[in-house]
Design a protein around this motif. Sequence first.
Motif, PDB file in Angstrom:
ATOM      1  N   SER A   1      36.561  36.772  45.154  1.00  0.00           N
ATOM      2  CA  SER A   1      35.093  36.228  44.150  1.00  0.00           C
ATOM      3  C   SER A   1      34.596  35.149  44.295  1.00  0.00           C
ATOM      4  O   SER A   1      33.466  34.782  44.013  1.00  0.00           O
ATOM      5  CB  SER A   1      36.111  36.169  42.432  1.00  0.00           C
ATOM      6  N   HIS A   2      35.313  33.907  44.842  1.00  0.00           N
ATOM      7  CA  HIS A   2      35.425  32.350  44.651  1.00  0.00           C
ATOM      8  C   HIS A   2      34.107  32.362  46.024  1.00  0.00           C
ATOM      9  O   HIS A   2      33.011  31.767  46.425  1.00  0.00           O
ATOM     10  CB  HIS A   2      36.681  31.608  44.582  1.00  0.00           C
ATOM     11  N   GLU A   3      35.179  32.765  47.288  1.00  0.00           N
ATOM     12  CA  GLU A   3      34.198  33.024  48.035  1.00  0.00           C
ATOM     13  C   GLU A   3      32.449  34.207  48.156  1.00  0.00           C
ATOM     14  O   GLU A   3      32.119  33.209  48.376  1.00  0.00           O
ATOM     15  CB  GLU A   3      34.942  33.364  49.773  1.00  0.00           C
ATOM     16  N   PHE A   4      32.558  35.270  47.744  1.00  0.00           N
ATOM     17  CA  PHE A   4      31.487  35.618  47.689  1.00  0.00           C
ATOM     18  C   PHE A   4      30.090  34.833  47.058  1.00  0.00           C
ATOM     19  O   PHE A   4      29.701  35.711  47.003  1.00  0.00           O
ATOM     20  CB  PHE A   4      31.766  36.747  47.046  1.00  0.00           C
ATOM     21  N   LEU A   5      30.970  34.145  45.459  1.00  0.00           N
ATOM     22  CA  LEU A   5      29.940  33.170  44.794  1.00  0.00           C
ATOM     23  C   LEU A   5      28.986  32.252  45.631  1.00  0.00           C
ATOM     24  O   LEU A   5      27.563  32.013  45.408  1.00  0.00           O
ATOM     25  CB  LEU A   5      31.019  32.855  43.693  1.00  0.00           C
TER      26      LEU A   5
ATOM     27  N   PHE B   1      32.471  30.263  37.847  1.00  0.00           N
ATOM     28  CA  PHE B   1      32.082  31.411  37.693  1.00  0.00           C
ATOM     29  C   PHE B   1      32.891  32.408  38.372  1.00  0.00           C
ATOM     30  O   PHE B   1      33.494  33.658  38.211  1.00  0.00           O
ATOM     31  CB  PHE B   1      31.017  31.697  38.266  1.00  0.00           C
ATOM     32  N   ALA B   2      33.524  32.116  39.024  1.00  0.00           N
ATOM     33  CA  ALA B   2      35.003  32.947  39.619  1.00  0.00           C
ATOM     34  C   ALA B   2      35.531  34.159  39.091  1.00  0.00           C
ATOM     35  O   ALA B   2      35.593  35.502  38.801  1.00  0.00           O
ATOM     36  CB  ALA B   2      35.425  32.599  40.815  1.00  0.00           C
ATOM     37  N   HIS B   3      36.132  33.054  37.874  1.00  0.00           N
ATOM     38  CA  HIS B   3      36.932  33.251  36.933  1.00  0.00           C
ATOM     39  C   HIS B   3      36.436  34.166  35.636  1.00  0.00           C
ATOM     40  O   HIS B   3      36.861  34.826  34.896  1.00  0.00           O
ATOM     41  CB  HIS B   3      38.078  32.045  36.520  1.00  0.00           C
TER      42      HIS B   3
END
Length: 607
Positions: free
Chosen positions: A307-311, A348-350
């Motif tokens: 999710s972090h990398e995709f964001l 944002f990822a969390h």
Amino acid sequence: MKKFIPFSLLFSAISICSYAQQKYAYAVDLVNITNDQVAVTLTTPAISQESNVFSFAKAIPGSYARKDFGRFIVNFEAFDKDGKKLKAEKLNKDQYRINNATTLATIKYKVNDTWDQKHDDFIFQPGGSNIEAGVNVVMNNHAFYGYFEDYKKLPIEVSISKPQDFFGATHLNVEHPAANLDVIKARDFVYLADNPVIYSRPDTTSFYVGQSKINVFVFSATGKVKSAQVAGYLKPIAASLSAFFNGLPVKSYQFLYYFEDPKKALADRKNGEGGYGALEHNYSSLYYLPEVQYEKDLVSMVNDVSSHEFLHILTPLNLHSFEIENFDFTDPKMSAHLWMYEGVTEYFAHLIQLQNGLVDEKGYFKEMRSKMNAAEEFGNFSMTEMSKRVMEDSFQKKYSSVYNKGALIGFALDMFIREKTGGTKDLKGVIISLTQKYGASKPFNDDDFLNDFVAASHPDVRQFIDKYIVGTETVPYGDYLAKVGYEYSAQKDIQAFYPGKMGLKFENDMFVFTNVGDNPLKIKEGDIFKKMDGVEITQANLNDVWEEYFNENTKHPEIEITVLRDGKEKTMKGPIFDGHFKTKNYLAPMANPSAEQQAALKKLEGK
């Protein structure tokens, strides 16, 4: 309407067109690999200067440290069109000056992998290269190819000879003129470097989220992890991100996963050689993760890092400075806004996982507390100064603070914006409005960005920025956590109950007690954990049980544990140790939150 073109202008246009046809034509041999080295041959573009400098990357976008990929290039040689060797003077770790360059036709060299080389300044695996003959090649293109300083913008064509059963997973367009030959084309070195490739036997799964195609590739060292399995984990994350963005802002995205045998990965980490994680690119991300047997932990790990990398398709893809847009691989200039590129992205990822039910409230705030504990190790400093000077050793040591201190700044800034605007704006809305002002092809001026941010949010945000982002003050966590009904103490003395020294490992689909020391219930090394207070232990409940009864047990002075020992169930019941422990950054829901605080929490949760 027909226009007359003067002869001088026509000649100039023809010259430019001819120049534009020049390219770097690389040939790479993945079939005949020896000593973990890949042979590379470059048919060079025509060089108009008598001497020119050929460079390999010193640093790369998304990894804020000096890497010196030229360290891994050996047997570098230059030849003219007749095969005569030209003088290639090595200027430093990354650059070669080639004399008589107007006669240059070919460059040859070999690439060493970065993963297996024993050396100082180990390169974090997702940004490096791995070469295992007949097994896999992790081809981060910045580690394989170079460019002439005066010809950075020329197109690149890479012809790759490969084993017939190898598949090249990448966002790049790959042509297949033969079963053992791939051809990859890129508009320039920057685009090539932004799109890694993994070659191995194929394991791919694709799915759509709206109009966006998500491609998942997996290489698993021992075959324990499959792409279909990982794609199943990613579908809820991708759907959550689509909801967050109101539709994904890319037509396709490539997840490239390398799952390592955890025994090897653990040995590497003990030797200081890298670690788990990922590196983002504009349309893909490359991951180096362990083959975790315990699926709940595997899902959690994949969700957090992916999710972090995709964001990053939000920032820095659609919101970035000139330093990012015009990244200089040889003499990199850093942006001051890592607090946003990495810190806000991590926040944002969390938050997305909380808002979409992928983690619960308890898990979300547990992660927040973990980040507070980690942030303390770095002390007080200016995030913008660290970002600008991150290539310096003293500030490089503080870089990883962006994932904890930066994320906490993101949380507090979100709460601050919501409060100052009466809930009409939030951090996500501000960032998205700025991506609409700028976008993927319009960078901002690094020195002006904070003014833009304040203008898009609220005038009082300047005070927050000056204190906690440009300034060196620590965010007063308690002030912002109280807004959502959470109690905070920097340190708190707690009465607790302790079952003794022991750990747990997941082995053969069972939870096995390990590192067992003194304990009142006489649990033994190798006992298999079956029940706690009569409740069967499963992958679904193990983490919650361990947290409640073993990590911070404040409710159970007497417990009952059932284990499997020598093939027979054995139940042990009785009181356990009691005492007090001091915990830092204590965080818990308030006993009686106000209606306003409850409403703020629900809004944070997206309800």
